[in-house]
Design a protein around this motif. Sequence first.
Motif, PDB file in Angstrom:
ATOM      1  N   LYS A  13      -4.760  13.699 -11.659  1.00  0.00           N
ATOM      2  CA  LYS A  13      -3.397  14.101 -11.294  1.00  0.00           C
ATOM      3  C   LYS A  13      -3.370  15.561 -10.835  1.00  0.00           C
ATOM      4  CE  LYS A  13      -0.589  10.949 -14.011  1.00  0.00           C
ATOM      5  NZ  LYS A  13       0.532  10.849 -14.950  1.00  0.00           N
ATOM      6  N   PHE A  14      -4.137  16.389 -11.548  1.00  0.00           N
ATOM      7  CA  PHE A  14      -4.188  17.805 -11.177  1.00  0.00           C
ATOM      8  C   PHE A  14      -4.801  17.959  -9.788  1.00  0.00           C
ATOM      9  CE2 PHE A  14      -6.209  22.020 -11.202  1.00  0.00           C
ATOM     10  CZ  PHE A  14      -5.090  22.799 -11.508  1.00  0.00           C
ATOM     11  N   ASN A  15      -5.903  17.249  -9.558  1.00  0.00           N
ATOM     12  CA  ASN A  15      -6.578  17.276  -8.257  1.00  0.00           C
ATOM     13  C   ASN A  15      -5.629  16.793  -7.149  1.00  0.00           C
ATOM     14  OD1 ASN A  15      -8.872  17.125  -6.327  1.00  0.00           O
ATOM     15  ND2 ASN A  15      -8.489  14.924  -6.521  1.00  0.00           N
ATOM     16  N   SER A  16      -4.911  15.690  -7.432  1.00  0.00           N
ATOM     17  CA  SER A  16      -3.977  15.144  -6.455  1.00  0.00           C
ATOM     18  C   SER A  16      -2.850  16.119  -6.162  1.00  0.00           C
ATOM     19  CB  SER A  16      -3.380  13.833  -6.957  1.00  0.00           C
ATOM     20  OG  SER A  16      -4.400  12.917  -7.261  1.00  0.00           O
ATOM     21  N   ALA A  17      -2.328  16.741  -7.218  1.00  0.00           N
ATOM     22  CA  ALA A  17      -1.224  17.688  -7.032  1.00  0.00           C
ATOM     23  C   ALA A  17      -1.661  18.844  -6.140  1.00  0.00           C
ATOM     24  CB  ALA A  17      -0.745  18.205  -8.386  1.00  0.00           C
ATOM     25  N   LEU A  18      -2.884  19.348  -6.398  1.00  0.00           N
ATOM     26  CA  LEU A  18      -3.424  20.438  -5.574  1.00  0.00           C
ATOM     27  C   LEU A  18      -3.547  19.987  -4.125  1.00  0.00           C
ATOM     28  CD1 LEU A  18      -6.369  22.250  -7.403  1.00  0.00           C
ATOM     29  CD2 LEU A  18      -4.269  23.241  -6.520  1.00  0.00           C
ATOM     30  N   MET A  19      -4.098  18.778  -3.930  1.00  0.00           N
ATOM     31  CA  MET A  19      -4.329  18.276  -2.581  1.00  0.00           C
ATOM     32  C   MET A  19      -3.013  18.096  -1.827  1.00  0.00           C
ATOM     33  SD  MET A  19      -7.276  17.755  -1.180  1.00  0.00           S
ATOM     34  CE  MET A  19      -8.960  18.060  -1.685  1.00  0.00           C
ATOM     35  N   ALA A  30       5.087  12.886 -12.996  1.00  0.00           N
ATOM     36  CA  ALA A  30       5.308  12.578 -14.415  1.00  0.00           C
ATOM     37  C   ALA A  30       4.072  12.964 -15.215  1.00  0.00           C
ATOM     38  CB  ALA A  30       5.618  11.095 -14.560  1.00  0.00           C
ATOM     39  N   PHE A  31       3.699  14.223 -15.151  1.00  0.00           N
ATOM     40  CA  PHE A  31       2.533  14.750 -15.877  1.00  0.00           C
ATOM     41  C   PHE A  31       2.951  14.960 -17.329  1.00  0.00           C
ATOM     42  CE2 PHE A  31      -0.609  17.870 -17.183  1.00  0.00           C
ATOM     43  CZ  PHE A  31      -1.747  17.511 -16.457  1.00  0.00           C
ATOM     44  N   ASP A  32       2.358  14.217 -18.261  1.00  0.00           N
ATOM     45  CA  ASP A  32       2.822  14.332 -19.657  1.00  0.00           C
ATOM     46  C   ASP A  32       1.712  14.735 -20.618  1.00  0.00           C
ATOM     47  OD1 ASP A  32       1.351  12.069 -19.973  1.00  0.00           O
ATOM     48  OD2 ASP A  32       3.052  10.695 -20.021  1.00  0.00           O
ATOM     49  N   LYS A  33       1.981  14.590 -21.890  1.00  0.00           N
ATOM     50  CA  LYS A  33       1.080  15.056 -22.945  1.00  0.00           C
ATOM     51  C   LYS A  33      -0.313  14.432 -22.838  1.00  0.00           C
ATOM     52  CE  LYS A  33       2.766  15.954 -27.660  1.00  0.00           C
ATOM     53  NZ  LYS A  33       3.747  15.217 -28.441  1.00  0.00           N
ATOM     54  N   LYS A  34      -0.362  13.093 -22.608  1.00  0.00           N
ATOM     55  CA  LYS A  34      -1.664  12.425 -22.555  1.00  0.00           C
ATOM     56  C   LYS A  34      -2.478  12.940 -21.361  1.00  0.00           C
ATOM     57  CE  LYS A  34      -0.653   8.345 -19.668  1.00  0.00           C
ATOM     58  NZ  LYS A  34       0.267   9.063 -18.820  1.00  0.00           N
ATOM     59  N   ASP A  35      -1.766  13.278 -20.257  1.00  0.00           N
ATOM     60  CA  ASP A  35      -2.452  13.830 -19.086  1.00  0.00           C
ATOM     61  C   ASP A  35      -3.018  15.204 -19.395  1.00  0.00           C
ATOM     62  OD1 ASP A  35      -1.823  11.625 -17.440  1.00  0.00           O
ATOM     63  OD2 ASP A  35       0.205  12.416 -17.184  1.00  0.00           O
ATOM     64  N   LEU A  36      -2.186  16.009 -20.073  1.00  0.00           N
ATOM     65  CA  LEU A  36      -2.623  17.362 -20.436  1.00  0.00           C
ATOM     66  C   LEU A  36      -3.846  17.284 -21.344  1.00  0.00           C
ATOM     67  CD1 LEU A  36      -1.923  20.391 -20.172  1.00  0.00           C
ATOM     68  CD2 LEU A  36      -0.723  20.184 -22.357  1.00  0.00           C
ATOM     69  N   ALA A  37      -3.813  16.328 -22.304  1.00  0.00           N
ATOM     70  CA  ALA A  37      -4.933  16.176 -23.242  1.00  0.00           C
ATOM     71  C   ALA A  37      -6.221  15.867 -22.472  1.00  0.00           C
ATOM     72  CB  ALA A  37      -4.626  15.058 -24.233  1.00  0.00           C
ATOM     73  N   GLY A  69       0.828  -1.203   0.000  1.00  0.00           N
ATOM     74  CA  GLY A  69       0.000   0.000   0.000  1.00  0.00           C
ATOM     75  C   GLY A  69       0.858   1.247   0.000  1.00  0.00           C
ATOM     76  N   GLY A  70       1.837   1.269   0.924  1.00  0.00           N
ATOM     77  CA  GLY A  70       2.746   2.401   1.020  1.00  0.00           C
ATOM     78  C   GLY A  70       3.485   2.619  -0.293  1.00  0.00           C
ATOM     79  N   ARG A  71       3.944   1.490  -0.879  1.00  0.00           N
ATOM     80  CA  ARG A  71       4.653   1.589  -2.168  1.00  0.00           C
ATOM     81  C   ARG A  71       3.758   2.231  -3.210  1.00  0.00           C
ATOM     82  NH1 ARG A  71       6.862  -3.202  -1.202  1.00  0.00           N
ATOM     83  NH2 ARG A  71       5.380  -4.432  -2.398  1.00  0.00           N
ATOM     84  N   ASN A  72       2.480   1.818  -3.228  1.00  0.00           N
ATOM     85  CA  ASN A  72       1.559   2.353  -4.231  1.00  0.00           C
ATOM     86  C   ASN A  72       1.258   3.826  -4.006  1.00  0.00           C
ATOM     87  OD1 ASN A  72       1.539  -0.122  -5.330  1.00  0.00           O
ATOM     88  ND2 ASN A  72      -0.617  -0.577  -4.955  1.00  0.00           N
ATOM     89  N   VAL A  73       1.161   4.234  -2.720  1.00  0.00           N
ATOM     90  CA  VAL A  73       0.925   5.652  -2.452  1.00  0.00           C
ATOM     91  C   VAL A  73       2.122   6.462  -2.931  1.00  0.00           C
ATOM     92  CG1 VAL A  73       0.446   7.396  -0.687  1.00  0.00           C
ATOM     93  CG2 VAL A  73      -0.561   5.130  -0.463  1.00  0.00           C
ATOM     94  N   ARG A  74       3.321   5.935  -2.704  1.00  0.00           N
ATOM     95  CA  ARG A  74       4.517   6.640  -3.181  1.00  0.00           C
ATOM     96  C   ARG A  74       4.531   6.677  -4.709  1.00  0.00           C
ATOM     97  NH1 ARG A  74       7.158   3.390   0.809  1.00  0.00           N
ATOM     98  NH2 ARG A  74       8.409   2.303  -0.758  1.00  0.00           N
ATOM     99  N   ALA A  75       4.076   5.582  -5.330  1.00  0.00           N
ATOM    100  CA  ALA A  75       4.032   5.537  -6.799  1.00  0.00           C
ATOM    101  C   ALA A  75       3.039   6.572  -7.330  1.00  0.00           C
ATOM    102  CB  ALA A  75       3.634   4.143  -7.267  1.00  0.00           C
ATOM    103  N   TRP A  76       1.959   6.763  -6.566  1.00  0.00           N
ATOM    104  CA  TRP A  76       0.944   7.779  -6.927  1.00  0.00           C
ATOM    105  C   TRP A  76       1.599   9.160  -7.013  1.00  0.00           C
ATOM    106  CZ3 TRP A  76      -1.207  10.916  -2.630  1.00  0.00           C
ATOM    107  CH2 TRP A  76      -2.214  11.795  -3.021  1.00  0.00           C
ATOM    108  N   VAL A  77       2.423   9.494  -6.022  1.00  0.00           N
ATOM    109  CA  VAL A  77       3.111  10.788  -6.023  1.00  0.00           C
ATOM    110  C   VAL A  77       4.033  10.893  -7.243  1.00  0.00           C
ATOM    111  CG1 VAL A  77       4.641  12.322  -4.740  1.00  0.00           C
ATOM    112  CG2 VAL A  77       2.989  10.894  -3.504  1.00  0.00           C
ATOM    113  N   ARG A  78       4.763   9.792  -7.513  1.00  0.00           N
ATOM    114  CA  ARG A  78       5.680   9.826  -8.658  1.00  0.00           C
ATOM    115  C   ARG A  78       4.908  10.009  -9.968  1.00  0.00           C
ATOM    116  NH1 ARG A  78       8.511   5.973  -5.926  1.00  0.00           N
ATOM    117  NH2 ARG A  78       7.486   4.266  -7.000  1.00  0.00           N
ATOM    118  N   GLU A  79       3.747   9.361 -10.060  1.00  0.00           N
ATOM    119  CA  GLU A  79       2.947   9.473 -11.288  1.00  0.00           C
ATOM    120  C   GLU A  79       2.467  10.893 -11.523  1.00  0.00           C
ATOM    121  OE1 GLU A  79      -0.120   7.435 -13.265  1.00  0.00           O
ATOM    122  OE2 GLU A  79       0.260   5.601 -12.110  1.00  0.00           O
ATOM    123  N   ILE A  80       2.125  11.576 -10.420  1.00  0.00           N
ATOM    124  CA  ILE A  80       1.658  12.966 -10.559  1.00  0.00           C
ATOM    125  C   ILE A  80       2.781  13.837 -11.095  1.00  0.00           C
ATOM    126  CG2 ILE A  80       0.858  14.983  -9.295  1.00  0.00           C
ATOM    127  CD1 ILE A  80      -0.219  12.822  -7.223  1.00  0.00           C
TER     128      ILE A  80
END
Lengths: 236, 271
Positions: A128-134, A94-101, A81-92
Amino acid sequence: MEPTFKKSDKIFRFTVGERVAHWSHAISFFILLFTGLGMISMFFRPAVGIVGGIDVARNIHRVVAVLFVVVFVVNLFIGEGGRNVRAWVREILAFDKKDLAHFMIFPFEFFGLHRPYPPQGKFNGGEKFNSALMITGMVCLVITGFMMWFPTAIPRVILQWAYPAHAGFALLLTAVLLAHLYLSLLHPDSNQALKGMFNGYVPAKFAYEHYEKWYYKVKSEENVKEQAKREIAADG
Amino acid sequence: MTTRKLVFTDTSLCTGCKACSVACKAWNDLPPEKTDFVTSYQVQKETTAKTWTYISFHEKFANGKMTMRMFKHQCYHCADPSCMKACSSDAIYKTESGYTLIDHDKCIGCGYCVSSCPWEVPMVDPETKKSYKCTGCIDRVENGMLPACAFTCQPGAIQFGEYNEMIKKARIRLAEVLEFYPNANLYGEKLMGGTNYVYLLLDKPDTYGLPKNPSTPWSLTLWKSVIHPLGGVAIGAAALAVIAGVASNAALGNYRAKKENAENSHMEGGE
């Protein structure tokens, strides 16, 4: 080719650790918001009478804040679980073109209009945007909150800015929370996601439609596992 | 009707005897506190919840001569006080006589006033958890008496009276003093909307360690006049967007489509 789904097809989305992170935040956010409202405006002051007045509310605010930080941080280092929460942060990050689209067409989705967008990972651009804000908001709220708790230990100028920052992020995140509640409870499409926050599973069709890239990743991982199992069985 | 009052402190007359500080404690029933050596004759660094006024001493050595500047610190009772703007509990208010007061029934000791005052005057008592500062002896002055400090001031440096009369008096005195002290000035008349305590200083304010242009902190204006209303607007906008979202989804038939889907798959024996 688009895969076909049975209604009962499910896909595992959130481990216990991820759900603990979400719900510890959700519950403490509501308590902190309610106890904090009495400080932000005299209009809400009578409401905190429910918990026994503003003095009690301020103490609850501090206790819950500490509990939240402890639970969230400890959970961050426990198991998968902890690993996945950390992965969530890393994914945010890595905001890329498909996310922007996805983020650009998000307003259409919000009001129920559909626009095509590229396949998304485990979290789409809007999420990702919501998570980054939070995350940004909560880190700032925790830091400024502790400053306000120990005002004499903090340089005056910094303290003077901690107050507006604390109020500003609290109000901003409350606005974001309203939209989040709508998407998880009232929006006809995205409310499927809520199931994932209770038992961890979301409908496979929903996962495919909203997180195509992630869907195929999970499927291929499942295939690899099954393949391995078959091989072991064959060897055995 | 009560009229605006003024306490004019003529520092050219002050002898630094600190009787004002003692009289303040006597009248307001404030206990003595442990004092420290700060500089020369000064034993208080700042106002506290139990010491509402003190004298600061500023030595100056020039042309082979030692001079001492004295200044009486207490709440200045601004016409536009930032503590009142910062207060979370509507506990700070202005009187018609021009004083800035704290209602201790309403005060919750949040300390917002402490960090907002440009002179760092109000302080929260760690025991009672309330904010305290000079009351201007409101109980005395609104009953025809002098404030305790003015009443006790032996050389007559602390003078009390009607605002307009006292300001006139202060200007006349400034003209006299300017002859001997070219840097003399009136401090407070134009600060923070005009304070109820005005000083005749013999030197520039920074000589006394005073801010030259005390003002409401930017952060406070941003906080109370921008962030609070803007935050309300943001939350209101989000609420409207939610209502609009539900309405547009309903109008587009998205809820019905979802329900039909669910029923269909039920008939197919999907779940």
